[in-house]
Motif scaffolding. Structure first.
Motif, short mmCIF file in Angstrom:
data_model
loop_
_atom_site.label_atom_id
_atom_site.label_comp_id
_atom_site.label_asym_id
_atom_site.label_seq_id
_atom_site.Cartn_x
_atom_site.Cartn_y
_atom_site.Cartn_z
N ALA A 1 38.29 39.29 52.71
CA ALA A 1 38.02 40.14 53.07
C ALA A 1 36.94 41.13 52.63
CB ALA A 1 38.74 40.60 54.43
N PHE A 2 37.65 41.92 51.98
CA PHE A 2 36.97 42.58 51.59
C PHE A 2 36.44 42.27 49.86
CE2 PHE A 2 40.56 44.77 54.09
CZ PHE A 2 39.65 45.94 54.65
N GLN B 1 37.93 44.66 58.49
CA GLN B 1 39.35 44.85 58.92
C GLN B 1 40.38 44.31 59.38
OE1 GLN B 1 41.58 47.65 56.83
NE2 GLN B 1 42.95 46.27 58.20
N GLN B 2 39.47 43.43 60.41
CA GLN B 2 40.16 42.58 61.88
C GLN B 2 39.92 41.30 60.79
OE1 GLN B 2 40.87 43.79 64.96
NE2 GLN B 2 41.57 41.20 64.67
N ALA B 3 38.93 41.01 59.78
CA ALA B 3 39.49 39.99 59.41
C ALA B 3 40.40 39.44 58.82
CB ALA B 3 38.18 39.10 58.86
N TYR B 4 40.75 41.05 57.87
CA TYR B 4 41.76 40.58 56.92
C TYR B 4 43.27 41.24 57.84
CZ TYR B 4 45.43 42.85 53.60
OH TYR B 4 46.22 42.52 52.44
N SER B 5 43.50 41.80 58.65
CA SER B 5 44.11 41.33 59.79
C SER B 5 44.49 39.82 60.29
CB SER B 5 44.20 42.35 60.41
OG SER B 5 43.99 43.49 60.79
N ASP B 6 43.55 39.41 60.28
CA ASP B 6 43.62 38.27 60.83
C ASP B 6 44.26 37.28 59.91
OD1 ASP B 6 42.66 39.11 63.47
OD2 ASP B 6 40.98 38.22 63.43
N ALA C 1 34.76 43.24 39.86
CA ALA C 1 34.76 44.32 40.51
C ALA C 1 35.11 44.52 41.87
CB ALA C 1 33.52 45.15 40.50
N ALA C 2 34.24 43.37 42.55
CA ALA C 2 35.16 42.76 44.37
C ALA C 2 36.73 42.77 44.22
CB ALA C 2 34.29 41.63 44.84
N GLU C 3 37.18 42.12 43.52
CA GLU C 3 38.52 42.70 43.52
C GLU C 3 39.88 44.00 43.26
OE1 GLU C 3 40.40 39.92 44.47
OE2 GLU C 3 39.41 38.04 43.98
N ASP C 4 38.83 44.55 42.80
CA ASP C 4 39.34 46.11 42.85
C ASP C 4 38.87 47.31 43.57
OD1 ASP C 4 40.00 45.15 39.99
OD2 ASP C 4 38.16 46.29 38.85
N PHE C 5 37.49 46.69 44.50
CA PHE C 5 37.07 47.32 45.66
C PHE C 5 37.69 46.79 46.84
CE2 PHE C 5 34.52 46.97 49.92
CZ PHE C 5 34.22 48.35 49.83
N SER C 6 38.74 45.87 47.12
CA SER C 6 39.94 45.33 48.06
C SER C 6 40.90 45.95 47.67
CB SER C 6 39.62 43.85 47.66
OG SER C 6 40.59 42.91 48.43
N ALA C 7 41.22 45.78 46.51
CA ALA C 7 42.40 46.62 46.15
C ALA C 7 42.25 48.20 46.63
CB ALA C 7 42.60 46.83 44.88
#
Length: 267
Positions: free
Chosen positions: A82-83, A72-77, A236-242
């Motif tokens: 990241a996810f 979450q921090q990496a995404y915010s940065d 599936a990793a892209e779906d997880f991020s979403a």
């Protein structure tokens, strides 16, 4: 404290997940170490099997919340992947276990949740203590079992996969054996080790090369190719991020923190 404890006995390397206070949840450091130990074991000609266990009376409670917070921090940065990267990292370990030349054995007890179920599904043989409890809680948190679902479907078929992944049922060891998630039940938690020893006795009677070739043959004849699986896990990793970034996931996280039901579970 070491995240993993390893012990070699004869033809087997036993790897114990050693984060009992977190019910052996898998963090990035543990994933890295587990994958490294797998690689070392595959390079050791004396070894034919890898046994995965958990310390403190539980097998594995899935992914570590701390990794989600770091993502979450990496995404915010500014890292918008990241996810996706966090999710796919775990799927890479499962794929490595699945295609390993070693016979992968999971000896489980207590909590087997989320990623712990994934380890079971990537194994060749699973023995469970009577008090084991299996569940996929992801959808109740507004998330998805992105990297687990393909392995679960391969293990128990689409019907039972829907039961676990959609209905969110918690299965005891006997029911897990009934649907094929578990192969054998130990008579007690204390006898779990002896059950593993019995499995290893049979493995010792088999030629190492024949074991590895047979495992590859079975995998290739009953599943999609490694390339197709890799592509599916990438998607599936892209779906997880979403899912993580969705309003449902935000609500699921707040409900968990506030120890209440999410809005979709209200009476």
């Amino acid at each position: 404290m070491q995240g993993l404890i390893t012990e070699q006995t004869g033809c087997a390397l036993t790897v114990t997940l050693n984060r009992p206070q977190q019910r052996n949840a898998l963090n990035s450091a543990t994933l890295d170490e587990l994958e490294r130990k797998l690689g070392e074991a595959e390079d050791n000609p004396q070894l034919r099997a890898l046994v995965i266990r958990g310390a403190g009376g539980n097998f594995c409670a899935g992914g570590d919340l701390a990794d989600m917070l770091e993502a979450q921090q990496a995404y915010s940065d500014g890292n918008q992947r990241a996810f996706t990267e966090l999710s796919r990292r775990y799927g890479g370990l499962l794929q490595a276990l699945k295609r390993s030349r070693l016979v992968i054995i999971c000896a489980v007890e207590g909590v087997v949740m989320g990623g712990g179920v994934g380890l079971v599904c990537a194994s060749d043989f699973t023995i469970a203590a009577p008090g084991s409890r299996f569940s996929l809680p992801e959808t109740r948190l507004g998330l998805i079992p992105a990297q687990i679902a393909p392995f679960l479907n391969s293990r128990i078929g689409p019907g039972q996969t829907r039961r676990l992944a959609l209905a969110g049922e918690i299965l005891d060891a006997a029911e897990a054996q009934h649907i094929g998630l578990v192969h054998q039940l130990a008579v007690s938690a204390e006898e779990l080790g002896r059950g593993v020893d019995g499995i290893l006795d049979n493995i010792r009677r088999s030629a190492p090369g024949a074991l590895a070739t047979t495992k590859t043959l079975v995998r290739r004849s009953g599943e999609i190719s490694d390339e197709e699986l890799g592509a599916l896990l990438d998607e599936a990793a892209e779906d997880f991020s979403a899912a993580v970034l969705s309003e449902e996931a935000k609500e699921g996280a707040m409900a968990f923190i506030e120890k209440r039901k999410p809005y979709w579970a209200q009476e």
